[in-house]
Design a protein around this motif. Structure first.
Motif, short mmCIF file in Angstrom:
data_model
loop_
_atom_site.label_atom_id
_atom_site.label_comp_id
_atom_site.label_asym_id
_atom_site.label_seq_id
_atom_site.Cartn_x
_atom_site.Cartn_y
_atom_site.Cartn_z
N VAL A 18 0.74 -1.14 -0.10
CA VAL A 18 0.05 -0.02 0.14
C VAL A 18 0.66 1.29 -0.07
CG1 VAL A 18 -1.86 -1.23 1.23
CG2 VAL A 18 -0.18 0.34 2.56
N TYR A 19 0.30 2.35 -0.17
CA TYR A 19 1.19 3.47 -0.23
C TYR A 19 0.30 4.58 0.47
CZ TYR A 19 3.27 1.72 -4.65
OH TYR A 19 3.84 0.99 -5.64
N ALA A 20 1.02 5.56 1.21
CA ALA A 20 0.39 6.76 1.89
C ALA A 20 0.56 7.83 0.79
CB ALA A 20 1.22 6.82 3.40
N ALA A 62 -12.87 2.92 -5.81
CA ALA A 62 -14.00 2.88 -4.91
C ALA A 62 -13.56 3.46 -3.40
CB ALA A 62 -14.15 1.50 -4.67
N ALA A 63 -14.74 4.24 -3.11
CA ALA A 63 -14.39 4.91 -1.87
C ALA A 63 -14.32 4.08 -0.81
CB ALA A 63 -15.64 5.84 -1.42
N GLY A 64 -14.41 2.96 -0.96
CA GLY A 64 -14.09 1.97 0.26
C GLY A 64 -12.73 1.29 0.19
N HIS A 65 -12.03 1.94 -0.69
CA HIS A 65 -10.68 1.32 -0.72
C HIS A 65 -9.73 2.52 -0.33
CE1 HIS A 65 -11.45 -2.94 -1.27
NE2 HIS A 65 -12.66 -2.67 -2.37
N GLY A 101 -6.07 21.85 11.69
CA GLY A 101 -7.21 22.28 10.64
C GLY A 101 -7.17 21.60 9.33
N VAL A 102 -6.78 20.55 8.94
CA VAL A 102 -6.92 19.94 7.65
C VAL A 102 -7.54 18.42 7.76
CG1 VAL A 102 -4.44 20.68 7.19
CG2 VAL A 102 -4.58 18.54 8.11
N GLY A 103 -8.13 18.24 6.72
CA GLY A 103 -9.08 17.10 6.73
C GLY A 103 -8.39 15.67 6.80
N GLU A 104 -7.12 15.54 6.55
CA GLU A 104 -6.40 14.34 6.56
C GLU A 104 -5.00 14.45 6.56
OE1 GLU A 104 -7.85 15.23 2.88
OE2 GLU A 104 -9.24 14.11 4.10
N LEU A 105 -4.04 13.78 6.95
CA LEU A 105 -2.51 13.70 6.81
C LEU A 105 -2.15 12.93 5.44
CD1 LEU A 105 -1.31 12.98 10.38
CD2 LEU A 105 -1.99 15.29 9.37
N ALA A 106 -2.92 11.84 5.18
CA ALA A 106 -2.72 11.13 4.02
C ALA A 106 -3.73 10.20 3.67
CB ALA A 106 -1.70 10.36 4.29
N TRP A 107 -3.85 9.36 2.55
CA TRP A 107 -4.72 8.73 2.16
C TRP A 107 -4.19 7.34 1.97
CZ3 TRP A 107 -9.97 9.34 2.04
CH2 TRP A 107 -10.46 10.87 1.93
N ILE A 108 -4.55 6.15 2.47
CA ILE A 108 -3.95 5.00 2.33
C ILE A 108 -4.73 4.23 1.27
CG2 ILE A 108 -3.20 2.54 3.06
CD1 ILE A 108 -1.93 5.22 4.53
N VAL A 109 -3.79 3.75 0.05
CA VAL A 109 -4.48 3.22 -0.98
C VAL A 109 -3.73 1.95 -1.48
CG1 VAL A 109 -3.34 4.68 -2.47
CG2 VAL A 109 -5.47 3.31 -3.34
N GLU A 110 -4.32 0.78 -2.01
CA GLU A 110 -3.56 -0.25 -2.37
C GLU A 110 -3.04 0.03 -3.69
OE1 GLU A 110 -6.46 -3.72 -2.41
OE2 GLU A 110 -7.52 -2.13 -0.96
N ASP A 111 -1.69 -0.56 -3.96
CA ASP A 111 -0.86 -0.44 -5.16
C ASP A 111 -1.75 -0.97 -6.27
OD1 ASP A 111 1.47 -0.37 -6.99
OD2 ASP A 111 1.62 -2.53 -6.48
N ARG A 112 -2.31 -2.02 -6.33
CA ARG A 112 -2.98 -2.68 -7.69
C ARG A 112 -4.12 -1.82 -8.02
NH1 ARG A 112 -3.64 -8.89 -6.71
NH2 ARG A 112 -4.27 -7.88 -4.78
#
Length: 401
Positions: free
Chosen positions: A58-60, A79-82, A108-119
C-alpha cells in the motif's frame, strides 16, 4: 545521425515504465502524442480474486498528490471503500517513552494522507489510459537500446519493434535502462534491510491512526509501521535487517501476528494475518542528474529512499506532476526534449528531493546509532518537537505535499 523518420512510430514523448509513476505521467501528458512502453501487458488487479482481497503493498498518498490524481481522473475511479484517510499519526522512539503525534483535526486539515492499495491505484490509472487519445501502448516489452540524436531519440524494443520520440521519460525503476543508456551516473547503497509487508485484522478499531515504532540499534535500526485500512484492518511495513526479515517471513501466521502485536504494544489489539507476508530489499539511490539531452527521469529511476517516512511514492508522483507542468507551460511548437526546458524541471525538483533524501537518511542513521549520546538526542528530539506546534505543523505540511 538520427534514424529515418517514421511518422507512424514517432511521438512527442515516449515513457518507459508503465507502473504508477509512468502511468501517472502518461495521464498528465494528455494532449501530447505519447508512447507508453510497459513490461507488463497491463499492470493492475488482474489476479483472480482481487476484488475480494487486499493488496499487501500500500501507499500513503499525500493530500497534494491525491489532488493531482483527482485532476487526472484516477482518484475518483478508486472505490471509496478502498481509500482510507489518515487522521492522526503517532511516532515512538526506541526508549519506550518518547513520542511525537500529528493530528489533522488540531492542524485544521481534513487528513494527513490517504492509504491506497498499489494494484487499485495502478488499475485506476490504466483504465483511463485505455481510452486516452494520442496514447500508443507498447505493452509486454521494454527497451533494448536507446540512441539520442540531435532531433529525436530512437528506441529499440526487446520485441523487435522500434520507435522515435522527441523526449524519453525514464520511469523504469531503480535499475533504469533509460538512466544507464542516457549516461546518467547514479549512486546506490544497500541499507542491509528488507521491508516486510502484510495485512492484519485487528480486534480494536484503528480510528484512522497510523503508528510507527523505531526499534533502535539493538534491533539494527528496525522500524515498524501500521497503517489503517478499510474496516478493522491494518497494513504492516516492517523495515528490518535481512536476517530478521527472513525469519519473519518463515513464521506461521499466528506467530507473526503475535510478534507484530507485541512490538506494536497491542495498539490495535490482537492481530490475525489476512494476507501472506512479502518482502522487498531496501536501498538508497540518487541519480547525479534528473535530465540529459532528450531524457528526463522520474520516480525510482531518479531517487530511491528508505520507506520509514512513507514518501517514496509521493516524490515520484510529484516528479510526474512537475514534469508534465513544465512541458505544458512551454511555448507552442517548442521541442519537449530541449535540454534548457528539461532543466526547469530538474531545478523545480532539486530542493524537495534533496530535503527528503537528507531527512530520511539522517533519521535512519540517527536511530541506528548505538552511541548513548545519539540515543538521548533522538528520543529527546521527538519529545521536544511534540511540544512545538509550529515545528510539527511545518513538518506535517511539508509531508502533505
Amino acid at each position: 545521425m538520427d534514424a529515418q523518420f517514421n511518422p507512424d512510430a514517432h511521438y512527442d514523448v515516449a515513457i518507459v515504465g508503465g507502473a504508477m509513476i509512468g502511468a501517472a505521467a502518461a495521464r498528465a501528458l494528455a494532449g501530447e502524442r505519447v508512447a507508453l512502453v510497459s513490461r507488463d501487458r497491463r499492470p493492475g488487479p488482474m489476479a483472480e480474486g482481487f476484488n475480494a482481497g487486499i493488496d499487501a503493498r500500500v501507499y500513503a498518498i499525500s493530500p497534494g498528490n491525491a489532488a493531482f490524481l483527482a485532476r487526472l481522473g484516477a482518484w475518483n475511479a478508486i472505490a471509496a471503500g478502498h481509500l482510507t484517510p489518515v487522521h492522526a499519526m503517532r511516532v515512538y522512539g526506541d526508549d519506550g517513552a518518547s513520542m511525537i503525534e500529528f493530528d489533522a483535526y488540531r492542524s485544521g486539515v481534513g487528513e494527513l494522507a490517504w492509504i491506497v492499495e498499489d494494484r487499485r491505484l495502478q488499475d485506476a490509472l490504466w483504465r483511463g489510459l485505455e481510452s486516452q487519445a494520442g496514447l500508443a501502448p507498447y505493452a509486454g516489452t521494454s527497451i533494448r537500446a536507446l540512441q539520442v540524436g540531435e532531433r529525436q531519440a530512437n528506441l529499440e524494443l526487446q520485441d523487435g519493434r522500434s520507435l522515435t520520440a522527441r523526449l524519453v521519460i525514464g520511469a523504469d525503476g531503480a535499475h533504469s535502462l533509460v538512466r544507464a543508456q542516457a549516461g546518467i551516473a547514479s549512486e546506490a547503497r544497500d541499507y542491509g534491510q528488507a521491508a516486510v509487508v502484510a495485512n492484519f485484522a485487528c480486534s480494536r478499531a484503528h480510528r484512522n491512526v497510523a503508528w510507527q515504532w523505531f526499534q533502535g540499534p539493538a534491533h539494527g535500526g528496525a522500524v515498524l509501521a501500521l497503517l489503517p485500512l478499510p474496516g478493522d484492518r491494518v497494513s504492516m511495513v516492517w523495515s528490518t535487517n535481512t536476517a530478521q526479515a527472513a525469519r519473519l517471513l518463515a513464521l506461521e501466521g499466528e506467530a507473526l501476528a503475535r510478534e507484530v502485536g507485541a512490538v506494536a504494544r497491542f495498539a490495535v489489539g490482537e492481530l490475525s494475518l489476512v494476507t501472506a507476508a512479502r518482502s522487498f530489499p531496501l536501498q538508497r539511490l540518487a541519480a547525479a542528474r534528473l535530465v540529459a539531452p532528450r531524457v528526463a527521469l522520474a520516480g525510482d529511476a531518479a531517487h530511491v529512499i528508505h520507506p520509514l517516512a512513507g514518501q517514496g511514492a509521493n516524490l515520484g508522483l510529484q516528479d510526474a506532476r512537475l514534469l508534465a507542468e513544465t512541458l505544458a507551460a512551454r511555448a507552442p511548437g517548442r521541442d519537449p526534449g530541449e535540454l534548457r526546458l528539461l532543466r526547469r524541471y530538474e531545478r523545480a525538483r532539486a530542493e524537495a528531493i534533496l530535503a527528503m533524501r537528507g531527512t530520511v537518511h539522517g533519521l535512519f542513521r540517527l536511530f541506528g546509532d548505538p552511541a548513548p549520546a545519539a540515543a538521548r538526542l533522538r528520543n529527546a528530539g521527538l519529545n521536544f518537537a511534540d511540544r512545538l506546534p509550529v515545528l510539527k505543523n511545518l513538518l506535517m505540511h511539508h509531508a502533505m505535499g
